[in-house]
Design a protein around this motif. Structure first.
Motif, PDB file in Angstrom:
ATOM      1  N   ASP A 160       0.800  -1.231   0.000  1.00 54.49           N
ATOM      2  CA  ASP A 160       0.000   0.000   0.000  1.00 54.49           C
ATOM      3  C   ASP A 160       0.829   1.275   0.000  1.00 54.49           C
ATOM      4  O   ASP A 160       0.266   2.371   0.062  1.00 54.49           O
ATOM      5  CB  ASP A 160      -0.921   0.023   1.230  1.00 54.49           C
ATOM      6  CG  ASP A 160      -1.961  -1.085   1.201  1.00 54.49           C
ATOM      7  OD1 ASP A 160      -2.369  -1.462   0.088  1.00 54.49           O
ATOM      8  OD2 ASP A 160      -2.344  -1.573   2.282  1.00 54.49           O
ATOM      9  N   ILE A 161       2.158   1.177  -0.070  1.00 52.27           N
ATOM     10  CA  ILE A 161       2.989   2.356   0.154  1.00 52.27           C
ATOM     11  C   ILE A 161       2.756   3.449  -0.885  1.00 52.27           C
ATOM     12  O   ILE A 161       2.671   4.629  -0.554  1.00 52.27           O
ATOM     13  CB  ILE A 161       4.490   1.965   0.212  1.00 52.27           C
ATOM     14  CG1 ILE A 161       5.345   3.183   0.572  1.00 52.27           C
ATOM     15  CG2 ILE A 161       4.952   1.336  -1.085  1.00 52.27           C
ATOM     16  CD1 ILE A 161       5.045   3.793   1.911  1.00 52.27           C
ATOM     17  N   LYS A 162       2.602   3.088  -2.158  1.00 57.17           N
ATOM     18  CA  LYS A 162       2.397   4.124  -3.180  1.00 57.17           C
ATOM     19  C   LYS A 162       1.036   4.801  -3.012  1.00 57.17           C
ATOM     20  O   LYS A 162       0.895   6.008  -3.240  1.00 57.17           O
ATOM     21  CB  LYS A 162       2.537   3.523  -4.578  1.00 57.17           C
ATOM     22  CG  LYS A 162       3.965   3.116  -4.918  1.00 57.17           C
ATOM     23  CD  LYS A 162       4.075   2.466  -6.275  1.00 57.17           C
ATOM     24  CE  LYS A 162       4.027   3.476  -7.410  1.00 57.17           C
ATOM     25  NZ  LYS A 162       5.261   4.281  -7.515  1.00 57.17           N
ATOM     26  N   LYS A 163       0.052   4.028  -2.592  1.00 58.57           N
ATOM     27  CA  LYS A 163      -1.266   4.588  -2.309  1.00 58.57           C
ATOM     28  C   LYS A 163      -1.183   5.544  -1.123  1.00 58.57           C
ATOM     29  O   LYS A 163      -1.803   6.620  -1.119  1.00 58.57           O
ATOM     30  CB  LYS A 163      -2.245   3.460  -2.016  1.00 58.57           C
ATOM     31  CG  LYS A 163      -3.617   3.921  -1.530  1.00 58.57           C
ATOM     32  CD  LYS A 163      -4.492   2.725  -1.203  1.00 58.57           C
ATOM     33  CE  LYS A 163      -5.806   3.156  -0.565  1.00 58.57           C
ATOM     34  NZ  LYS A 163      -6.662   2.002  -0.208  1.00 58.57           N
ATOM     35  N   ASP A 164      -0.400   5.173  -0.112  1.00 59.53           N
ATOM     36  CA  ASP A 164      -0.267   6.019   1.078  1.00 59.53           C
ATOM     37  C   ASP A 164       0.456   7.329   0.760  1.00 59.53           C
ATOM     38  O   ASP A 164       0.160   8.373   1.345  1.00 59.53           O
ATOM     39  CB  ASP A 164       0.463   5.261   2.184  1.00 59.53           C
ATOM     40  CG  ASP A 164      -0.379   4.113   2.742  1.00 59.53           C
ATOM     41  OD1 ASP A 164      -1.618   4.184   2.645  1.00 59.53           O
ATOM     42  OD2 ASP A 164       0.200   3.145   3.260  1.00 59.53           O
ATOM     43  N   VAL A 165       1.421   7.268  -0.150  1.00 57.98           N
ATOM     44  CA  VAL A 165       2.085   8.492  -0.595  1.00 57.98           C
ATOM     45  C   VAL A 165       1.069   9.413  -1.267  1.00 57.98           C
ATOM     46  O   VAL A 165       1.038  10.625  -1.013  1.00 57.98           O
ATOM     47  CB  VAL A 165       3.243   8.176  -1.565  1.00 57.98           C
ATOM     48  CG1 VAL A 165       3.763   9.456  -2.206  1.00 57.98           C
ATOM     49  CG2 VAL A 165       4.374   7.460  -0.835  1.00 57.98           C
ATOM     50  N   PHE A 166       0.232   8.828  -2.108  1.00 61.66           N
ATOM     51  CA  PHE A 166      -0.811   9.612  -2.788  1.00 61.66           C
ATOM     52  C   PHE A 166      -1.710  10.310  -1.781  1.00 61.66           C
ATOM     53  O   PHE A 166      -1.998  11.504  -1.904  1.00 61.66           O
ATOM     54  CB  PHE A 166      -1.633   8.688  -3.688  1.00 61.66           C
ATOM     55  CG  PHE A 166      -2.827   9.349  -4.322  1.00 61.66           C
ATOM     56  CD1 PHE A 166      -2.685  10.089  -5.488  1.00 61.66           C
ATOM     57  CD2 PHE A 166      -4.081   9.252  -3.745  1.00 61.66           C
ATOM     58  CE1 PHE A 166      -3.782  10.711  -6.069  1.00 61.66           C
ATOM     59  CE2 PHE A 166      -5.187   9.875  -4.319  1.00 61.66           C
ATOM     60  CZ  PHE A 166      -5.028  10.604  -5.490  1.00 61.66           C
TER      61      PHE A 166
END
Length: 333
Positions: free
Chosen positions: A184-190
């Motif tokens: 989920d890291i890229k989603k969390d950055v978003f």
């Protein structure tokens, strides 16, 4: 007067002031004063010129299929974001390079076209060799290494790049305190930085009404651009901040002793005081500045996450639901 003119010539030779030497000498000969006035005059002119310098920051999240990019101004404001689509050409390195070249040419025409300003770019990109594990295939690593290198090469060629910075993207996320599992890291950055997206950027959704993954590449590039801004300002522009943080340390005495023991020594600095030595090393050694940046990471984190209002938390803004659907925000398909 002859000695003064010789001194002026030496200073002019070392400076970056854009006027011709002839104009400088003509201006100087109008001053029937001492050397100090020459130096004051030159300092004033150089300062005038520096005020017209304009710095842009470019964050790149490079891949073989699509590359996210973000442009920030000298205050850290995001001017534009987008995707460079290379999906159809990722197996043709020559065509891939041509696409990148055209994109950076367009950026140059858009931002470098003001003749009265001295434009410079600070570019941040992911250090690709740090993100792969032992399960990555050699062909994948080779392809992405080629794409990363070629993208940086074309960027350096087409833009007036002052500095190219390479980062471990996990360290960038960690600096802004964005931590979660890998899935989920890229989603969390978003979620953490979507409020910084410029008004002219429309969040893309796919045909199923879910957020398009290309948005994650854009926000990753935005985060890299922000970190480039922070690293450049602390380590290159306002590195006096590092001296201030050093002086504020509780265990300053012991740290200074260890710090000076590992710094390069020379006869020229033997007679300097402790504070003068510290200032000398910070001003003249980039590795020292980067070391202190890491040392004071927690304090710098607090300052810059607050500056950009990046607060990592679970998504409570109803932007993305549990099924990764996007709602209540600006969208395009």
């Amino acid at each position: 007067m002859l000695k003064t003119n010789n001194l002026a010539r030496k200073i002019l030779h070392c400076s970056n002031y854009s006027c011709t030497k002839l104009n400088h000498f003509a201006a100087f000969t109008n001053f029937n004063t001492n050397t100090n006035n020459y130096l004051l005059f030159l300092t004033h002119k150089i300062t005038q010129q520096q005020q017209y310098n304009k710095t842009y920051f470019l964050g790149l999240d490079i891949s073989s299929v699509k590359t996210g990019f973000s442009v920030l101004n000298e205050d850290g404001k995001v001017l534009e974001c987008g995707i460079i689509n290379t999906k159809e050409h990722n197996n043709n390195i020559q065509e891939y390079g041509s696409i990148m070249k055209r994109h950076f040419q367009e950026l140059a025409q858009k931002y470098d076209n003001k003749e009265e300003e001295d434009i410079e770019w600070i570019v941040g990109a992911e250090d690709f060799m740090l993100r792969y594990n032992k399960n990555s295939s050699s062909s994948t690593i080779t392809k992405l290494a080629n794409c990363n290198t070629l993208t940086c090469y074309e960027c350096m060629n087409e833009l007036k790049v002052k500095k190219l910075l390479k980062f471990n993207v996990n360290n960038v996320r960690s600096f802004f305190q964005i931590k979660s599992n890998k899935k989920d890291i890229k989603k969390d950055v978003f979620i953490a930085v979507k409020h910084l997206l410029p008004n002219n950027y429309n969040i893309r959704i796919n045909k199923l009404g879910k957020i398009h993954e290309s948005n994650y590449d854009v926000t990753d590039s935005l985060l890299i651009g922000l970190f480039s801004f922070v690293k450049f300002h602390v380590c290159e522009v306002n590195f006096k901040k590092l001296s201030t943080l050093l002086n504020e340390m509780k265990d300053r005495k012991n740290f200074i002793k260890d710090f000076l023991s590992v710094c390069p020594q020379s006869k020229e600095i033997e007679e300097l005081s402790e504070n003068e030595k510290i200032r000398h090393f910070i001003e003249n050694y980039e590795t020292v500045r980067h070391f202190l940046f890491t040392k004071f990471k927690s304090k710098l984190q607090l300052e810059y996450t607050k500056k950009f209002n990046i607060v990592y938390q679970l998504d409570t803004s109803n932007t993305i639901d549990s099924n990764n659907n996007i709602k209540d925000t600006k969208m395009s398909q």
